[in-house]
Design a protein around this motif. Structure first.
Motif, PDB file in Angstrom:
ATOM      1  N   PHE A 108      -3.212   8.400   6.261  1.00 49.88           N
ATOM      2  CA  PHE A 108      -2.394   7.187   6.302  1.00 49.88           C
ATOM      3  C   PHE A 108      -1.856   6.959   7.717  1.00 49.88           C
ATOM      4  CE2 PHE A 108       1.880   5.203   5.790  1.00 49.88           C
ATOM      5  CZ  PHE A 108       1.464   3.975   5.303  1.00 49.88           C
ATOM      6  N   GLN A 109      -1.369   8.043   8.326  1.00 50.43           N
ATOM      7  CA  GLN A 109      -0.836   7.925   9.678  1.00 50.43           C
ATOM      8  C   GLN A 109      -1.916   7.543  10.668  1.00 50.43           C
ATOM      9  OE1 GLN A 109       1.310  11.477  10.664  1.00 50.43           O
ATOM     10  NE2 GLN A 109       3.205  10.480  10.073  1.00 50.43           N
ATOM     11  N   GLN A 110      -3.102   8.120  10.460  1.00 42.80           N
ATOM     12  CA  GLN A 110      -4.201   7.785  11.364  1.00 42.80           C
ATOM     13  C   GLN A 110      -4.567   6.315  11.226  1.00 42.80           C
ATOM     14  OE1 GLN A 110      -7.310  10.626  10.595  1.00 42.80           O
ATOM     15  NE2 GLN A 110      -6.868  11.642  12.541  1.00 42.80           N
ATOM     16  N   MET A 111      -4.523   5.829   9.975  1.00 43.34           N
ATOM     17  CA  MET A 111      -4.822   4.431   9.738  1.00 43.34           C
ATOM     18  C   MET A 111      -3.798   3.567  10.462  1.00 43.34           C
ATOM     19  SD  MET A 111      -5.031   2.447   6.115  1.00 43.34           S
ATOM     20  CE  MET A 111      -3.286   2.158   5.963  1.00 43.34           C
ATOM     21  N   PHE A 170       0.830  -1.201   0.000  1.00 47.16           N
ATOM     22  CA  PHE A 170       0.000   0.000   0.000  1.00 47.16           C
ATOM     23  C   PHE A 170       0.866   1.254   0.000  1.00 47.16           C
ATOM     24  CE2 PHE A 170      -2.236   3.437   2.094  1.00 47.16           C
ATOM     25  CZ  PHE A 170      -3.457   3.436   1.443  1.00 47.16           C
ATOM     26  N   ALA A 171       1.868   1.254   0.894  1.00 41.68           N
ATOM     27  CA  ALA A 171       2.737   2.425   0.999  1.00 41.68           C
ATOM     28  C   ALA A 171       3.502   2.649  -0.296  1.00 41.68           C
ATOM     29  CB  ALA A 171       3.703   2.255   2.165  1.00 41.68           C
ATOM     30  N   ALA A 172       3.943   1.532  -0.913  1.00 37.08           N
ATOM     31  CA  ALA A 172       4.711   1.658  -2.146  1.00 37.08           C
ATOM     32  C   ALA A 172       3.835   2.184  -3.281  1.00 37.08           C
ATOM     33  CB  ALA A 172       5.325   0.316  -2.517  1.00 37.08           C
ATOM     34  N   THR A 173       2.602   1.646  -3.355  1.00 41.54           N
ATOM     35  CA  THR A 173       1.693   2.074  -4.423  1.00 41.54           C
ATOM     36  C   THR A 173       1.329   3.544  -4.274  1.00 41.54           C
ATOM     37  OG1 THR A 173       0.660  -0.012  -3.844  1.00 41.54           O
ATOM     38  CG2 THR A 173      -0.221   1.129  -5.752  1.00 41.54           C
ATOM     39  N   HIS A 174       1.154   3.940  -3.012  1.00 44.50           N
ATOM     40  CA  HIS A 174       0.677   5.303  -2.799  1.00 44.50           C
ATOM     41  C   HIS A 174       1.780   6.223  -2.311  1.00 44.50           C
ATOM     42  CE1 HIS A 174      -3.477   4.083  -3.447  1.00 44.50           C
ATOM     43  NE2 HIS A 174      -3.194   3.006  -2.737  1.00 44.50           N
ATOM     44  N   ARG A 175       3.033   5.772  -2.498  1.00 49.48           N
ATOM     45  CA  ARG A 175       4.163   6.543  -1.995  1.00 49.48           C
ATOM     46  C   ARG A 175       4.084   8.006  -2.390  1.00 49.48           C
ATOM     47  NH1 ARG A 175      10.241   4.604  -2.652  1.00 49.48           N
ATOM     48  NH2 ARG A 175       9.107   2.676  -2.453  1.00 49.48           N
TER      49      ARG A 175
END
Lengths: 249, 189
Positions: free
Chosen positions: A68-71, A50-55
């Protein structure tokens, strides 16, 4: 009733079975731990994907990064913690070390709270919000961490600065320098819970009426560092310094 | 003194900024104004959804005893939204397509879109399908005042007409002129 055997043989038998049980329990918990590890790895992979896709979005879009951080914090993952120094965040997003990461979160908090404090936040409040954002226990980040992180932000020229106002450390996230009069106003407003009118400044700082009125109007209209209340019972028009207000959430 | 959240008698949770006196005045700084106005818009739409309110008038801030008392006023600190500011907020809502001036050609009364007309169109079509009203002619009254309460009960006719207009474009509804007013017929997709 058949008595269980006495003697050496029975003792050995008992010992033997106990050993077997211990082994079995070891094997069981080991497989459980393995299972957990597998799940964790799976989860990390998913999160990493997820992080890579939405980097790009995470790095570019503050609102997305915040979400993202809240998630991450809601599922108990601290994106800054990790096996390597610099953490998972650095690994995945190619950002520098822990200090910078903390800086990112400081900026995040400063930006999201700017509309209610005008870009000036009490350092204790900042620490509380960063701790909450990361889902950490109280006291995991201290004042020194924050001050050091803010120093690492300085080359960016974003204007982040620690200022001392009447003995309270505040973090300023607006580029403008606070002039002397504004510092005085902030200090007095802090003692009064946020509300301030020219008369207070005339009395406490022995300013002329014009100086007090001009300083407040500048903070209000030009700098957005205070708010106006046109329905004040005593003065008709009162100024409120949001960074001096106590908010209960 | 600290500013806190507050739960109204109707069970609506007001944010802590609602207990800050300056929140009720129009701010001269552009950034502050935009941020306050955003807060107000969220608050108004959330409350409208909570109470199923469809209209907001500038007068609601000036008078007492109307549906909007809990939000447009804060009696604990003796403040109410200044009407000039409410008119500004309503203007921004119309700009952002979160409300429409109703009736048109004035700026002191709006119809609120706590659901967008497009969302109302879907809700309307789903309701007609699930209650077996496809292919039959219904009056507007049948939709706005059904015997069994529906998600569309008491929807303003102006909003209903907008929703039907949207369905018409995809051939899922047809507006029909009936003798005693207007009617509508729904079709399956």
């Amino acid at each position: 009733m058949h008595r269980r055997g006495g003697g050496i043989a029975a003792l050995q038998r008992q010992e033997q079975s106990q050993r077997s049980f211990v082994e079995l329990s070891h094997a069981l918990s080991e497989s459980q731990v393995d299972h957990l590890h597998a799940q964790l790895t799976h989860f990390r992979t998913a999160l990493a994907r997820f992080a890579a896709t939405h980097r790009h979005s995470i790095r570019r879009d503050p609102a997305f990064r915040h979400a993202f951080q809240q998630m991450c914090s809601s599922i108990g993952v601290d994106p800054l913690a990790g096996p390597r120094k610099g953490g998972w965040w650095a690994e995945m997003l190619g950002m520098a070390d822990w200090q910078h990461e903390l800086g990112v979160q400081i900026v995040d908090v400063c930006v999201t709270t700017r509309d209610r404090n005008g870009g000036l936040i009490d350092i204790a409040e900042l620490i509380r919000l960063v701790t909450k954002l990361r889902g950490l226990a109280d006291g995991a980040i201290d004042e020194d961490d924050v001050i050091r992180s803010i120093k690492t932000l300085q080359p960016l020229g974003a204007g982040y600065h620690v200022v001392d106002i009447a003995g309270r450390k505040m973090v300023r996230s607006v580029v403008k320098e606070l002039d002397h009069d504004q510092t005085v106003i902030l200090a007095i407003a802090t003692q009064l819970g946020g509300r301030i009118v020219p008369d207070v400044l005339i009395e406490r700082a022995s300013w002329s009426h014009d100086r007090a009125a001009a300083a407040l109007e500048n903070m209000l209209t030009r700098d957005g560092l205070c708010w106006v209340d046109d329905q004040d019972e005593l003065s008709g028009r009162a100024y409120w310094v949001p960074s001096a207000i106590k908010w209960d959430e | 003194m600290a500013f806190t959240t507050h739960t109204t008698p109707s069970g609506f949770l007001l944010p802590s900024i609602h207990s800050a006196p300056p929140f009720f005045s129009q701010q001269p700084n552009k950034t502050t104004l935009a941020s306050f106005t955003d807060h107000w818009i969220k608050l108004i739409l959330a409350y409208a959804r909570h109470r199923r309110l469809f209209y907001l008038h500038v007068e609601d801030a000036e008078t007492s005893g109307n549906d909007w008392d809990e939000v447009l006023k804060n009696e604990r600190i003796n403040r109410h939204v200044l009407p000039v500011y409410l008119e500004h907020i309503m203007g921004v809502m119309v700009e952002k397509n979160l409300a429409a001036f109703e009736p048109a050609r004035q700026t002191r009364s709006v119809m609120l879109y706590w659901r967008l007309p497009e969302e109302w169109a879907e809700t309307l079509h789903e309701w007609a399908t699930s209650t077996g009203h496809l292919n039959t002619i219904m009056t507007f009254y049948d939709v706005t005042d059904p015997p069994i309460e529906s998600p569309l009960s008491s929807i303003p006719v102006a909003l209903l007409r907008k929703a039907i207009g949207i369905l018409t474009k995809t051939n899922r509804a047809q507006l029909i002129a009936a003798a005693d007013g207007e009617g509508v017929r729904f079709f399956s997709k």
